[in-house]
Scaffold this motif. Structure first.
Motif, PDB file in Angstrom:
ATOM      1  N   SER A 250     -15.671  -5.588  -1.254  1.00 57.79           N
ATOM      2  CA  SER A 250     -14.925  -4.469  -1.539  1.00 57.79           C
ATOM      3  C   SER A 250     -13.525  -5.004  -1.055  1.00 57.79           C
ATOM      4  O   SER A 250     -13.087  -6.312  -0.562  1.00 57.79           O
ATOM      5  CB  SER A 250     -15.168  -3.472  -0.582  1.00 57.79           C
ATOM      6  OG  SER A 250     -15.106  -3.486   0.756  1.00 57.79           O
ATOM      7  N   THR A 281     -11.540  -1.702  -9.568  1.00 55.43           N
ATOM      8  CA  THR A 281     -11.862  -1.011  -8.264  1.00 55.43           C
ATOM      9  C   THR A 281     -11.107  -1.833  -7.053  1.00 55.43           C
ATOM     10  O   THR A 281     -10.292  -1.227  -6.102  1.00 55.43           O
ATOM     11  CB  THR A 281     -13.215  -0.956  -8.082  1.00 55.43           C
ATOM     12  OG1 THR A 281     -13.865  -0.103  -9.418  1.00 55.43           O
ATOM     13  CG2 THR A 281     -13.565  -0.286  -6.808  1.00 55.43           C
ATOM     14  N   ASN A 284      -7.360  -1.252  -7.136  1.00 59.41           N
ATOM     15  CA  ASN A 284      -6.924  -0.122  -6.832  1.00 59.41           C
ATOM     16  C   ASN A 284      -6.882   0.151  -5.351  1.00 59.41           C
ATOM     17  O   ASN A 284      -6.069   0.839  -4.548  1.00 59.41           O
ATOM     18  CB  ASN A 284      -7.770   0.916  -7.940  1.00 59.41           C
ATOM     19  CG  ASN A 284      -7.279   0.829  -9.326  1.00 59.41           C
ATOM     20  OD1 ASN A 284      -6.318   0.575  -9.496  1.00 59.41           O
ATOM     21  ND2 ASN A 284      -8.144   1.374  -9.933  1.00 59.41           N
ATOM     22  N   ASP A 285      -8.315  -0.234  -4.984  1.00 63.26           N
ATOM     23  CA  ASP A 285      -8.358   0.140  -3.373  1.00 63.26           C
ATOM     24  C   ASP A 285      -7.517  -0.739  -2.561  1.00 63.26           C
ATOM     25  O   ASP A 285      -7.058  -0.093  -1.371  1.00 63.26           O
ATOM     26  CB  ASP A 285      -9.871  -0.276  -3.127  1.00 63.26           C
ATOM     27  CG  ASP A 285     -10.935   0.750  -3.790  1.00 63.26           C
ATOM     28  OD1 ASP A 285     -10.379   1.830  -4.129  1.00 63.26           O
ATOM     29  OD2 ASP A 285     -12.030   0.538  -3.531  1.00 63.26           O
ATOM     30  N   SER A 287      -4.316  -1.594  -3.324  1.00 58.47           N
ATOM     31  CA  SER A 287      -3.127  -0.908  -3.624  1.00 58.47           C
ATOM     32  C   SER A 287      -3.110   0.630  -2.699  1.00 58.47           C
ATOM     33  O   SER A 287      -2.137   0.723  -2.008  1.00 58.47           O
ATOM     34  CB  SER A 287      -2.980  -0.357  -5.019  1.00 58.47           C
ATOM     35  OG  SER A 287      -2.623  -1.495  -5.772  1.00 58.47           O
ATOM     36  N   THR A 288      -4.139   1.238  -2.738  1.00 60.73           N
ATOM     37  CA  THR A 288      -4.318   2.492  -2.098  1.00 60.73           C
ATOM     38  C   THR A 288      -4.111   2.197  -0.284  1.00 60.73           C
ATOM     39  O   THR A 288      -3.275   2.757   0.344  1.00 60.73           O
ATOM     40  CB  THR A 288      -5.660   3.104  -2.051  1.00 60.73           C
ATOM     41  OG1 THR A 288      -5.696   3.422  -3.667  1.00 60.73           O
ATOM     42  CG2 THR A 288      -5.681   4.394  -1.309  1.00 60.73           C
ATOM     43  N   TRP A 289      -4.772   0.931   0.089  1.00 58.95           N
ATOM     44  CA  TRP A 289      -4.701   0.660   1.590  1.00 58.95           C
ATOM     45  C   TRP A 289      -3.109   0.426   1.993  1.00 58.95           C
ATOM     46  O   TRP A 289      -2.832   0.935   2.719  1.00 58.95           O
ATOM     47  CB  TRP A 289      -5.539  -0.405   1.840  1.00 58.95           C
ATOM     48  CG  TRP A 289      -5.634  -0.740   3.306  1.00 58.95           C
ATOM     49  CD1 TRP A 289      -6.674  -0.287   4.106  1.00 58.95           C
ATOM     50  CD2 TRP A 289      -4.906  -1.743   4.095  1.00 58.95           C
ATOM     51  NE1 TRP A 289      -6.606  -0.804   5.394  1.00 58.95           N
ATOM     52  CE2 TRP A 289      -5.406  -1.665   5.323  1.00 58.95           C
ATOM     53  CE3 TRP A 289      -3.985  -2.400   3.853  1.00 58.95           C
ATOM     54  CZ2 TRP A 289      -5.042  -2.599   6.299  1.00 58.95           C
ATOM     55  CZ3 TRP A 289      -3.465  -3.201   4.801  1.00 58.95           C
ATOM     56  CH2 TRP A 289      -3.892  -3.242   6.032  1.00 58.95           C
ATOM     57  N   ASP A 291      -0.489   1.369   0.480  1.00 60.83           N
ATOM     58  CA  ASP A 291       0.625   2.590   0.282  1.00 60.83           C
ATOM     59  C   ASP A 291      -0.033   3.321   1.402  1.00 60.83           C
ATOM     60  O   ASP A 291       0.873   3.982   1.944  1.00 60.83           O
ATOM     61  CB  ASP A 291       0.016   3.170  -0.990  1.00 60.83           C
ATOM     62  CG  ASP A 291       1.128   4.400  -1.407  1.00 60.83           C
ATOM     63  OD1 ASP A 291       2.256   4.025  -1.477  1.00 60.83           O
ATOM     64  OD2 ASP A 291       0.494   5.483  -1.413  1.00 60.83           O
ATOM     65  N   SER A 292      -0.987   3.653   1.833  1.00 54.53           N
ATOM     66  CA  SER A 292      -1.336   4.389   3.117  1.00 54.53           C
ATOM     67  C   SER A 292      -0.557   3.933   4.467  1.00 54.53           C
ATOM     68  O   SER A 292      -0.445   4.503   5.163  1.00 54.53           O
ATOM     69  CB  SER A 292      -2.925   4.512   3.260  1.00 54.53           C
ATOM     70  OG  SER A 292      -3.196   3.285   4.069  1.00 54.53           O
ATOM     71  N   ARG A 293      -0.336   2.502   4.496  1.00 51.46           N
ATOM     72  CA  ARG A 293       0.406   2.187   5.440  1.00 51.46           C
ATOM     73  C   ARG A 293       2.109   1.674   5.104  1.00 51.46           C
ATOM     74  O   ARG A 293       2.671   1.043   6.024  1.00 51.46           O
ATOM     75  CB  ARG A 293      -0.119   0.820   6.063  1.00 51.46           C
ATOM     76  CG  ARG A 293      -1.592   1.142   6.702  1.00 51.46           C
ATOM     77  CD  ARG A 293      -2.588  -0.120   6.705  1.00 51.46           C
ATOM     78  NE  ARG A 293      -3.646   0.519   7.355  1.00 51.46           N
ATOM     79  CZ  ARG A 293      -4.860   1.096   6.959  1.00 51.46           C
ATOM     80  NH1 ARG A 293      -4.868   1.528   5.862  1.00 51.46           N
ATOM     81  NH2 ARG A 293      -5.823   1.329   7.643  1.00 51.46           N
ATOM     82  N   GLU A 294       2.280   2.355   3.949  1.00 50.14           N
ATOM     83  CA  GLU A 294       3.693   2.252   3.792  1.00 50.14           C
ATOM     84  C   GLU A 294       4.062   0.599   3.617  1.00 50.14           C
ATOM     85  O   GLU A 294       5.305   0.159   3.872  1.00 50.14           O
ATOM     86  CB  GLU A 294       4.620   2.881   4.848  1.00 50.14           C
ATOM     87  CG  GLU A 294       4.438   4.543   4.679  1.00 50.14           C
ATOM     88  CD  GLU A 294       5.349   5.197   5.448  1.00 50.14           C
ATOM     89  OE1 GLU A 294       6.138   4.548   6.348  1.00 50.14           O
ATOM     90  OE2 GLU A 294       5.371   6.412   5.457  1.00 50.14           O
TER      91      GLU A 294
END
Length: 335
Positions: A250, A281, A284-285, A287-289, A291-294
């Motif tokens: 993951s 996947t 994308n995951d 990038s999401t991680w 982005d969530s931490r700027e």
């Protein structure tokens, strides 16, 4: 968000690479991997022993009866007159480079210094973007000197570097007496990068058939601990790139390897287990991680948890081992 990274001098759009596996052995799968988001692909290894065996078998079959009947050679189709060798593999390199926009990295395993240099030259001529030297060999002879094993790796690298101008990575085992010293010696000898680590086909015993059997199970997240350790230790210590592999299932494992200091993260088992689309996947995951931490670029997190950058590098050493059995795991990190 800037996910770009550099591996072996090659600029990649992001750090996720499809490592050598059956999925990278045909053009259709390679196209699908690129479509799924792979930043680069590593082709399956070509083995000198396999080529030599095929050449010997070709010679045996095409010479049957020729001593007794001169016309026997005419029995074989024209294709049988073509010398045996790595033609299919070289053709795959050519076709992949023509079809894909991402780097195509060839992988080679040889049993002789001459084989390493000769086949490296052919791979370079076929147009590979880079070359991974797959040191898939376990020195099982009890009388084999450890220094000789280390020197053989240096000899191989130097012979390949003398033969080609391609970027050259070395896929190493973790079984040297001093992994850090071995990697730094190879780095000084001109290696462009290091893949940590090779997973070997280890034996088991089938009690029903009483035979020795060899297989390779797909890696699991727990398998990342050893390459994670050495990625943490070596990051910032060598000029060559670091590719971390094993245990990726993951985006969690991808992120950990990047925090440890990897330039790229390679995966095969996750794609075999979940399908080629899993590459998307993972991306994308990741990038999401971020982005969530700027976090705006991979460079902001790469190596944040490496040995060089931790306040207490002893977390990787003997003192940490003492604390674990006492229930006092070391805490040293970034939030």
């Amino acid at each position: 968000m800037d996910l770009a990274t550099t591996y072996l001098g090659l600029r990649l759009e992001h750090p996720l690479v499809a490592s050598s596996s059956p999925l990278t052995g045909d053009l259709d799968s390679l196209r699908r991997l690129e479509d799924a988001g792979a930043a680069a692909v590593v082709l399956p290894s070509i083995f000198e022993q396999q080529i030599d065996h095929e050449a010997a078998e070709h010679e045996r079959l095409t010479s049957v009866g020729t001593e007794s009947f001169a016309e026997a050679s005419s029995w074989f189709p024209v294709s049988a007159a073509i010398p045996a060798g790595p033609h299919d593999y070289l053709n795959l390199i050519r076709r992949a480079r023509a079809a894909l926009a991402i780097p195509v990295i060839a992988s080679l395993n040889c049993s002789s210094v001459r084989g390493w240099s000769d086949y490296s030259r052919l791979i370079a001529q076929a147009g590979a973007s880079a070359l991974e030297l797959n040191s898939f060999s376990v020195p099982v002879e009890a009388d084999l000197d450890g220094g000789a094993v280390e020197q053989s790796h240096l000899d191989v690298l130097r012979s390949v570097k003398a033969a080609v101008t391609l970027p050259v990575a070395i896929k190493l085992s973790p079984y040297f007496s001093a992994v850090g010293d071995m990697v730094r010696r190879l780095d000084r000898a001109g290696a462009s990068g290091f893949v940590l680590f090779n997973r070997f086909y280890l034996p088991d015993i089938d009690l029903a058939s009483m035979r020795v059997q060899r297989d390779l199970a797909l890696s699991a997240p727990a398998d990342m601990r050893l390459p994670l350790l050495w990625t943490c230790v070596l990051a910032g210590q060598v000029d060559g790139s670091i590719a971390a592999t094993s245990g990726v299932d993951s985006a969690d494992q991808v992120i950990k390897y990047l925090l440890a200091g990897a330039d790229v993260v390679m995966t095969a088992s996750a794609l075999l287990r979940h399908g080629i689309g899993h590459m998307g996947t993972l991306l994308n995951d990741l990038s999401t991680w971020l982005d969530s931490r700027e976090v705006t670029s991979i460079g902001e997190i790469r190596g944040r948890m490496s040995r060089q950058r931790l306040d207490d590098p002893m977390v990787f050493e003997h003192g940490n081992y003492i604390s674990i059995p006492r229930g006092r795991p070391a805490r040293n990190g970034w939030s």
